[in-house]
Design an enzyme around this catalytic site. Sequence first.
Site, PDB file in Angstrom:
ATOM      1  N   GLY A 254     -18.394  -3.653  14.304  1.00 24.84           N
ATOM      2  CA  GLY A 254     -17.337  -4.478  14.875  1.00 24.84           C
ATOM      3  C   GLY A 254     -17.587  -5.970  14.847  1.00 24.84           C
TER       4      GLY A 254
ATOM      5  N   ASN B  53     -16.507  -8.025  12.547  1.00 23.98           N
ATOM      6  CA  ASN B  53     -15.211  -8.649  12.208  1.00 23.98           C
ATOM      7  C   ASN B  53     -14.263  -8.597  13.395  1.00 23.98           C
ATOM      8  OD1 ASN B  53     -14.883  -9.674   9.343  1.00 23.98           O
ATOM      9  ND2 ASN B  53     -15.967  -7.743   9.002  1.00 23.98           N
TER      10      ASN B  53
ATOM     11  N   ASN C 261      -6.455  -5.481   5.649  1.00 24.08           N
ATOM     12  CA  ASN C 261      -7.831  -4.993   5.625  1.00 24.08           C
ATOM     13  C   ASN C 261      -8.735  -6.111   5.138  1.00 24.08           C
ATOM     14  OD1 ASN C 261     -10.004  -3.042   5.576  1.00 24.08           O
ATOM     15  ND2 ASN C 261      -9.767  -2.936   3.345  1.00 24.08           N
TER      16      ASN C 261
ATOM     17  N   MET D  99     -13.439   3.067   8.365  1.00 24.28           N
ATOM     18  CA  MET D  99     -13.890   3.752   7.153  1.00 24.28           C
ATOM     19  C   MET D  99     -13.195   5.096   6.932  1.00 24.28           C
ATOM     20  SD  MET D  99     -15.527   1.359   6.106  1.00 24.28           S
ATOM     21  CE  MET D  99     -16.972   1.042   5.147  1.00 24.28           C
TER      22      MET D  99
ATOM     23  N   HIS E 143     -12.311  -6.520   2.953  1.00 21.89           N
ATOM     24  CA  HIS E 143     -13.223  -5.765   2.086  1.00 21.89           C
ATOM     25  C   HIS E 143     -14.302  -6.725   1.581  1.00 21.89           C
ATOM     26  CE1 HIS E 143     -14.490  -2.592  -0.622  1.00 21.89           C
ATOM     27  NE2 HIS E 143     -14.585  -3.501  -1.572  1.00 21.89           N
TER      28      HIS E 143
HETATM   29  C1  GAR Z   1     -17.451  -5.256   6.701  1.00 26.16           C
HETATM   30  O1  GAR Z   1     -18.335  -5.794   5.757  1.00 26.16           O
HETATM   31  C2  GAR Z   1     -16.122  -4.926   6.046  1.00 26.16           C
HETATM   32  O2  GAR Z   1     -15.760  -5.840   5.052  1.00 26.16           O
HETATM   33  C3  GAR Z   1     -16.407  -3.563   5.465  1.00 26.16           C
HETATM   34  O3  GAR Z   1     -17.146  -2.908   6.457  1.00 26.16           O
HETATM   35  C4  GAR Z   1     -17.922  -3.869   7.171  1.00 26.16           C
HETATM   36  C5  GAR Z   1     -17.654  -3.655   8.626  1.00 26.16           C
HETATM   37  O4  GAR Z   1     -18.499  -4.476   9.414  1.00 26.16           O
HETATM   38  N1  GAR Z   1     -15.190  -2.871   5.130  1.00 26.16           N
HETATM   39  C6  GAR Z   1     -15.046  -2.102   4.063  1.00 26.16           C
HETATM   40  O5  GAR Z   1     -15.947  -1.874   3.276  1.00 26.16           O
HETATM   41  C7  GAR Z   1     -13.651  -1.532   3.871  1.00 26.16           C
HETATM   42  N2  GAR Z   1     -13.464  -1.033   2.551  1.00 26.16           N
HETATM   43  P1  GAR Z   1     -18.127  -4.794  10.909  1.00 26.16           P
HETATM   44  O6  GAR Z   1     -17.928  -3.439  11.610  1.00 26.16           O
HETATM   45  O7  GAR Z   1     -19.329  -5.510  11.442  1.00 26.16           O
HETATM   46  O8  GAR Z   1     -16.881  -5.626  10.931  1.00 26.16           O
END
Ligand code: GAR
Length: 213
Positions: free
Chosen positions: A11, A13, A106, A89, A108
């Site tokens: 979390g 982001n 989203n 995810m 990525h």
């Molecule tokens: C982030 O790097 C995001 O870009 C990626 O998961 C991570 C989540 O981190 N998302 C994907 O790969 C989606 N295809 P977080 O839980 O610390 O935000």
Amino acid sequence: MKIAVLISGRGSNLQSLIDACSDDDFPVDISLVISNKADALGLKRASEVSIPTKVFNHKDFSTREEFDTAMSDAIEASGAEFICLAGFMRLLSDDFVKSWRDKLINIHPSLLPSFKGLHVHEQVIERGARFSGCTVHFVRSAMDEGPILAQAVVPVLPDDTADTLGARVLEQEHIIYPLALRLIAEGKVRVSGERAIIDGHKTPNISLTNPEK
Ligand code: GAR
């Protein structure tokens, strides 16, 4: 604009969106955080600032559609009109994506349309790419597809590991996600075909070095 944020884990982001929303000038409120994992650290981050949270364990539902409908109902009940995926995810059903079309974004950790899917930083290093970055995009049915709203670029250094590259990219994720969300909330973004166009910007992408151009 009221939003729901969907997470599966750490979390960070989500935290960048929570921090942005704590500024009175930021035109967004988070009305609900949903996780498909009960132990997601992001749930704690939301609770700490009194944002309502819900857990929907996908294993409790017999189909993807039922899982998505439960989430959709909770999102609507919270008053949210827009959804941010932040490290969520799970693939979303066609019906969910259609009913939230252009109201679902989203982030990525690659320069889409390159390097979709999982283990992105490993893929980037294996292919010897010189640059990587991150992308905020509107969500379409196919994984990691959809009109691109914002991107940031970072170098890939010769001695990078997936961890060091991932950390460099994540730093940029935390900058462009709130930026992209602000543009949407201010009504400056429209989708035309497969492009997201930002009114008042010469190109549909945000330049990292000078976000105002
Ligand atoms: C982030 O790097 C995001 O870009 C990626 O998961 C991570 C989540 O981190 N998302 C994907 O790969 C989606 N295809 P977080 O839980 O610390 O935000």
